[in-house]
Each structure stands twice: as C-alpha cells, then as structure tokens.
Design a protein around this motif. Sequence first.
Motif, PDB file in Angstrom:
ATOM      1  N   ARG A  83       0.798  -1.049   0.093  1.00  0.00           N
ATOM      2  CA  ARG A  83       0.022   0.101  -0.182  1.00  0.00           C
ATOM      3  C   ARG A  83       0.792   1.135   0.021  1.00  0.00           C
ATOM      4  NH1 ARG A  83      -1.421   2.266   5.268  1.00  0.00           N
ATOM      5  NH2 ARG A  83      -0.101   1.491   6.710  1.00  0.00           N
ATOM      6  N   CYS A  84       0.446   2.155  -0.685  1.00  0.00           N
ATOM      7  CA  CYS A  84       1.197   3.536  -1.049  1.00  0.00           C
ATOM      8  C   CYS A  84       0.189   4.536  -1.411  1.00  0.00           C
ATOM      9  CB  CYS A  84       2.453   3.314  -1.791  1.00  0.00           C
ATOM     10  SG  CYS A  84       3.229   4.936  -2.031  1.00  0.00           S
ATOM     11  N   PHE A  85      -0.182   5.283  -0.391  1.00  0.00           N
ATOM     12  CA  PHE A  85      -1.137   6.448  -0.866  1.00  0.00           C
ATOM     13  C   PHE A  85      -0.601   7.821  -0.327  1.00  0.00           C
ATOM     14  CE2 PHE A  85      -3.733   2.744   0.297  1.00  0.00           C
ATOM     15  CZ  PHE A  85      -4.618   2.723  -1.043  1.00  0.00           C
ATOM     16  N   ASN A  86      -0.709   8.641  -1.451  1.00  0.00           N
ATOM     17  CA  ASN A  86      -0.313  10.145  -0.974  1.00  0.00           C
ATOM     18  C   ASN A  86      -1.253  11.026  -1.774  1.00  0.00           C
ATOM     19  OD1 ASN A  86       0.935  10.657  -3.707  1.00  0.00           O
ATOM     20  ND2 ASN A  86       2.707   9.391  -2.855  1.00  0.00           N
ATOM     21  N   SER A  87      -0.921  12.195  -1.732  1.00  0.00           N
ATOM     22  CA  SER A  87      -2.037  13.371  -2.146  1.00  0.00           C
ATOM     23  C   SER A  87      -2.045  12.988  -3.869  1.00  0.00           C
ATOM     24  CB  SER A  87      -1.505  14.639  -2.115  1.00  0.00           C
ATOM     25  OG  SER A  87      -0.198  14.828  -2.775  1.00  0.00           O
ATOM     26  N   ASN A  88      -1.028  12.426  -4.562  1.00  0.00           N
ATOM     27  CA  ASN A  88      -1.184  12.613  -5.945  1.00  0.00           C
ATOM     28  C   ASN A  88      -1.058  10.869  -6.551  1.00  0.00           C
ATOM     29  OD1 ASN A  88      -1.332  15.266  -6.406  1.00  0.00           O
ATOM     30  ND2 ASN A  88       0.884  15.099  -5.936  1.00  0.00           N
ATOM     31  N   GLY A 110      -2.974   4.782  -8.913  1.00  0.00           N
ATOM     32  CA  GLY A 110      -3.532   6.351  -9.135  1.00  0.00           C
ATOM     33  C   GLY A 110      -2.124   7.003  -9.650  1.00  0.00           C
ATOM     34  N   GLY A 111      -2.416   8.202 -10.143  1.00  0.00           N
ATOM     35  CA  GLY A 111      -1.382   9.027 -10.704  1.00  0.00           C
ATOM     36  C   GLY A 111      -0.371   8.465 -11.342  1.00  0.00           C
ATOM     37  N   LYS A 112       1.007   8.451 -11.105  1.00  0.00           N
ATOM     38  CA  LYS A 112       2.124   8.033 -11.730  1.00  0.00           C
ATOM     39  C   LYS A 112       2.021   6.403 -11.878  1.00  0.00           C
ATOM     40  CE  LYS A 112       5.449   7.687  -7.998  1.00  0.00           C
ATOM     41  NZ  LYS A 112       6.864   8.424  -7.411  1.00  0.00           N
ATOM     42  N   TYR A 113       1.470   5.737 -10.703  1.00  0.00           N
ATOM     43  CA  TYR A 113       1.292   4.316 -10.942  1.00  0.00           C
ATOM     44  C   TYR A 113       0.572   3.753 -11.929  1.00  0.00           C
ATOM     45  CZ  TYR A 113       4.224   4.701  -6.831  1.00  0.00           C
ATOM     46  OH  TYR A 113       5.107   4.955  -5.850  1.00  0.00           O
ATOM     47  N   ALA A 114      -0.738   4.534 -12.190  1.00  0.00           N
ATOM     48  CA  ALA A 114      -1.600   4.220 -13.103  1.00  0.00           C
ATOM     49  C   ALA A 114      -0.950   4.570 -14.533  1.00  0.00           C
ATOM     50  CB  ALA A 114      -2.694   4.945 -12.956  1.00  0.00           C
ATOM     51  N   ASP A 168      -7.916   9.448 -13.578  1.00  0.00           N
ATOM     52  CA  ASP A 168      -6.545   9.583 -13.036  1.00  0.00           C
ATOM     53  C   ASP A 168      -6.314   8.458 -12.296  1.00  0.00           C
ATOM     54  OD1 ASP A 168      -8.152  10.104 -11.007  1.00  0.00           O
ATOM     55  OD2 ASP A 168      -7.213  12.282 -10.450  1.00  0.00           O
ATOM     56  N   PHE A 169      -7.079   7.328 -12.292  1.00  0.00           N
ATOM     57  CA  PHE A 169      -6.828   6.225 -11.641  1.00  0.00           C
ATOM     58  C   PHE A 169      -7.446   5.119 -12.521  1.00  0.00           C
ATOM     59  CE2 PHE A 169     -11.303   6.906 -10.517  1.00  0.00           C
ATOM     60  CZ  PHE A 169     -11.784   5.657 -10.509  1.00  0.00           C
TER      61      PHE A 169
END
Length: 202
Positions: A83-88, A110-114, A168-169
């Motif tokens: 698990r890795c969640f941040n604002s972006n 989400g974000g860059k990982y998507a 964005d996800f």
Amino acid sequence: MVPANVKLSKNELSLVCDEAFILTKNNIIDKVYKLFGQLSMEFTNKLQQNNSIPEPEIFLQAPKIYKGEQYKSLPYVMLDQPRCFNSNDAFAIRCFFWWGNFFSITLHLGGKYASLYSHSVIRTIDENNMHDWYYCINENQWQHDFGEHNYTIITKDNIKTITAIKKDFFKISRKIPLIQWDNAYDFYLNNFSAILSMLNTQ
C-alpha cells in the motif's frame, strides 16, 4: 409508550434479545481478520520472491488490516498489501470482505502508478484471455461494490473501449461469493500472484 420511530418490528425485537447473533457475527469478523493476517504473511513471501514492482517507496508503509461497520451499512474487513497512498499517487492490492456480499481482490493504481502499470496490466489480461476481471468505470475511486455504476466485466469485445475512458486512476477487481468461504484463501493467493504477473513490465 415508546415513540413510533423507535418501535421495533418482531424481527428486530427477536434479534435485540438474541446475544448469540452478535457474538456469532463478531466471531466471523475475527476469522476474516485471521484469514487476512495469514494471507499477509504469504503475500510478504511472494513479494520478496518477485521483482515486478521495483519502486521501493511502495513498500515503505507496512501492510494494514482494518475493519468497519458501515460500508453501505454493512460490516467489512480490508487488507492493503502493498500500500502506498499520497496526495497524488496510489498503489495498493486490496483484499476486501463485505458482509452479505463477497470476497474481492483489487489492484488500485493512481497518478504516476496508473501511468506506469495500467497498459501492462490490460495487455496481460487481453493476451492471456483472463476471465472474470472487472474494470472500474466510476469517477469515484473509493467505492468497492460491483454495481453497474462502479464496475463492468472485462471482455474481448469491450476491453479497448472501457480502458480508453480517461481517469486519473485505474482499478481492476475479481470477486467470489461468500458461500465459497472455503475457497477464499486460494482465491486470494492465486489472484495476488496473477496481479504480480500483470505488473511485470519487463
């Protein structure tokens, strides 16, 4: 006389007088918690043997099991690992138990990982004709039900259309009904391994 808006039906009165109901419910939730704890140890082993996820920041947060009573008014238990969640950005493999409904496993990016992984995941599903995976079409990434507003099953006919939806996800999921309780452990292990193979961008 008790006010009408707090008067119990016969069924409600029967349940409120029956302590065994709540004790049994608590015991079931405890067993799900133990199931997810055992799975977490297996997942740790699989992740140590697998190099599909090279970004070290994804593993900075320890796996987490948490429970609640009110996902759409019903109890639930979740395991996020990794698990890795941040604002972006977001990266999680989520195991979810929802009372009265199902066990599910979800890859949530989400974000860059998507951007980094979604194309590899869809390509793997398409090329290997993997069945019974659902794609999230909702604009809200924090919903877990499989209603038609949230997920649609991935098929050869729709995979290119649904994955072209701009968000964005990126989320894909599989589920089994709770009646298949005895299959839940293997369901999670097998699909966790399948997700790791999807993430392999080599």
